[in-house]
Write a protein that holds these residues in place. Structure first.
Motif: not given
Lengths: 266, 247
Positions: A7-8, A11-12, A15, A18-19, A82, A87-88, A90-92, A94, A96
């Protein structure tokens, strides 16, 4: 259990896709590529009975170059953006891991490049259909799709290179490294020829070792030429090419994950 | 509040290394602190004291040069610890190409939350931070306060046991600060362990059970709010803080 691993990554990837597709620069590149492909009509009209051939050649070259430019610039900004936007953080924070992040980012760009190559390919086929007075698309469609697949395969490699460099260098340096290795990749065969021509055994060994360390992408161009002349490359060559490019991609993404794993985000 | 230590920092040291001469200057100097389950802990200190570095070590973004950082008994940054924490970075900048809703969905997917559970949680959190009406706007159109609210929502998406917020009230207007205070109070009543940095001492005083004062990477004081306000001989937290930092 499997979903917590996959899932991660998905999701990445979504994202990142999209970006990239929401970036207007991508559309500017697309319009530019289409405009140059249309120029093929003009160039074709200067030839004697080779107009379709010229449109095909020019169109595929433009797709390879523009796709390459998008891959290099999007790939080399992958981690830097990132970090720059923080924004990194927020990711690291979690659950991930580094390999999930790198794989997700890479797959997101792969999806984007696939869409770009597909859209430009459809445009090229449409143009050929318009120009060909007989409208016999079956004469062109097979070789064009196979050639597009080869272009896409090469772009997958370029993306992996850009992703790898983006994990430890600035975007400008990453662009230079990626473009250099991509360029060298097309001249790899010359290193082997040079080693055969050299009378110095040490130079021979060095050049041969360099050849085996550096990527050899010339085979992809050779197969593309074979296809454009309406011939089919052997199955062994196709399997070898796929294995070769994918081995390089796995190696580069593995290295990128290792580098990223050791990184801190102050 | 129970006696179980949820956050433990033991002898943390971290140096800043200059890029040219490789000169080392300490950011954290033998920092030790503990936060118990259900406690709200405020880390105070002047600019450059090492507050953000401490939080980043505790959430695993950076590694200490020496010492141990444990969260819920796990080494800070380990996946098992990360599954149970929520983190709000200072001045959060998120993805401008996403809407607030898409961003929260993305964060929920990083925790592999199930679709139905994620949808319910998102609705609940958007309501909590007062962002339901603006959730479908692109984030590039958000004000600083809206980004902060969304940052708070993303830090709570996994219903964490431990919450790390770095300057949660910075850049917020008085209404925003009041709302964040209310959210903190609600989380506190739910038994969450909260660790946050702030410069806004009245807010810290309202919400925290205990505070630590960090000066040049050293923890120079640590007391409960009750002790400071009732028996410490200080008029308020501000006087306590200024005395401890020598201001």
């Amino acid at each position: 259990m499997v979903s917590s691993v996959i899932n991660p990554v998905i999701a990445i990837a979504i994202n990142t896709f999209r970006e990239t597709v929401r970036d207007r620069v991508l559309y500017a590149f697309f319009v530019f590529a289409c405009s140059i492909t249309v120029l093929g009509i003009l160039l074709g009209s200067l030839s004697v009975g080779q107009d379709i051939r010229i449109i095909e050649d020019l169109g595929l070259t433009v797709i390879a170059i523009i796709g390459g430019i998008i891959s290099v610039f999007a790939g080399t900004n992958l981690v830097y953006k990132e970090l720059e936007r923080r924004t990194i953080y927020v990711i690291f924070t979690k659950p991930v891991s580094s390999w999930q992040f790198i794989t997700g980012k890479y797959l997101g760009l792969v999806m984007c490049i696939f869409v770009v190559v597909l859209a430009m390919g459809v445009f090229l086929l449409g143009l050929i259909w318009m120009v060909d007075p007989t409208h016999h698309m079956q004469l062109h469609i097979g070789s064009i799709i196979a050639s597009l697949a080869l272009v896409f395969l090469e772009l997958l490699f370029v993306l992996a290179l850009a992703t790898f460099f983006s994990t430890f260098s600035t975007p400008i340096m990453s662009v230079i490294f990626t473009l250099s290795l991509w360029f060298i990749g097309h001249l790899g065969g010359s290193l082997l020829d040079l080693s055969k021509m050299s009378s110095n055994p040490a130079a021979q060994q060095l050049l041969t070792a360099l050849y085996w360390c550096l990527p050899d992408l010339a085979q992809l161009t050779r197969v593309r030429s074979v296809l454009m002349y309406g011939k089919e490359p052997s199955q062994e060559i196709i399997i070898f090419m796929l294995a070769y490019v994918f081995a390089f991609i796995f190696f580069l993404l593995g290295l990128a994950s290792l580098v990223n794993e050791r990184r801190e985000f102050p | 509040m129970t006696g179980v230590n949820v956050i433990e920092a033991r002898g943390l040291k971290k140096d800043r290394v200059s890029s040219f001469l490789l000169k080392r200057s300490p950011i954290l100097d033998d920092l030790s602190l503990t936060v118990r389950e259900g406690e709200t802990y405020g880390l105070l200190g002047p600019n450059g004291a090492g507050k953000t570095t401490t939080v980043k070590i505790l959430v695993g973004l950076i590694k200490p040069d020496s010492g141990d950082a444990l969260v819920l008994g796990q080494k800070a940054g380990e996946p098992e610890a990360l599954k149970q924490i929520g983190f709000l970075p200072e001045n959060p900048y998120f993805y401008s190409h996403l809407t607030g809703y898409e961003f929260l969905e993305f964060i929920g997917q990083l925790f592999a939350l199930k679709k139905k559970e994620l949808k319910e949680r998102m609705a609940e959190l958007l309501e909590l931070v007062g962002m339901t009406a603006d959730a479908n706007q692109p984030m590039r159109k958000y004000s600083k306060g809206m980004l902060q609210r969304l940052g708070i929502a993303q830090s709570l998406i996994n219903n964490p046991k431990v919450i790390f917020w770095d300057e949660p009230m910075s850049g917020l207007d008085p209404i925003g600060r009041r709302d964040v205070r209310k959210i903190l109070e609600r989380l506190k009543s739910e038994g969450k362990t909260i660790f946050f940095n702030s410069h806004l001492l009245p807010d810290v005083s309202d919400v925290c059970d205990r505070v630590g004062v960090l000066v040049k990477g050293k923890l120079v004081a640590e007391d409960s709010i009750k002790d400071i306000e009732r028996g410490g001989g200080y008029k308020d937290l501000e006087e306590y803080f200024l005395t401890k930092v020598g201001g």
